[in-house]
Design a protein around this motif. Structure first.
Motif, short mmCIF file in Angstrom:
data_model
loop_
_atom_site.label_atom_id
_atom_site.label_comp_id
_atom_site.label_asym_id
_atom_site.label_seq_id
_atom_site.Cartn_x
_atom_site.Cartn_y
_atom_site.Cartn_z
N ASP A 154 14.05 4.26 -4.64
CA ASP A 154 14.27 5.64 -5.07
C ASP A 154 13.80 6.62 -4.01
OD1 ASP A 154 15.33 4.74 -7.44
OD2 ASP A 154 13.47 5.00 -8.59
N LYS A 155 12.66 6.34 -3.40
CA LYS A 155 12.15 7.22 -2.34
C LYS A 155 13.09 7.21 -1.14
CE LYS A 155 7.26 6.92 -3.49
NZ LYS A 155 5.94 6.43 -3.05
N GLN A 159 16.07 9.36 -1.95
CA GLN A 159 15.73 10.78 -1.92
C GLN A 159 15.63 11.27 -0.49
OE1 GLN A 159 12.18 11.13 -4.22
NE2 GLN A 159 13.24 11.12 -6.18
N GLU A 193 17.91 14.14 1.32
CA GLU A 193 17.33 15.29 1.98
C GLU A 193 17.81 15.41 3.42
OE1 GLU A 193 13.14 14.80 1.56
OE2 GLU A 193 13.14 15.24 -0.59
#
Length: 106
Positions: free
Chosen positions: A58-59, A62, A66
């Motif tokens: 998930d990180k 993300q 970004e």
């Protein structure tokens, strides 16, 4: 002790055969169970917990969003959200569809 061994030696051939088969089955089941427990415990010790891999993924997603500016309207962003392997295939299919559309418009 000798009396116990003599009693086990007595009996019909069928009884002795069934005893050997039962001992073989129990021994095989115990070996399989022991190997299974060792394999699972080793895998749990070596691999990270399932929750840790999910949060890491998930990180990474993300951070990738970004870096791309958060634009999900582009085919690249849509393919990135779908996953790396399936995303590459989806991206290639979208590009082929766009090329066909451009060729028809000309």
């Amino acid at each position: 002790m000798m009396q116990t061994l003599r009693k086990m030696n007595e009996g019909s051939l069928l009884q002795r055969t069934m005893l050997h088969i039962a001992l073989f089955v129990l021994g095989s089941a115990s070996v399989v169970a022991l190997a299974s427990v060792l394999l699972v415990s080793t895998a749990k010790a070596l691999l990270p917990p399932h929750d840790a891999t999910d949060t890491g993924a998930d990180k990474a997603n993300q951070e990738q969003d970004e870096e791309s500016g958060g634009d999900t309207s582009s085919p690249e962003a849509a393919a990135g959200a779908a996953g790396s392997r399936s995303g590459t295939k989806a991206l290639a299919q979208m590009r082929m569809a766009n090329r066909r559309g451009d060729a028809v418009a000309r």
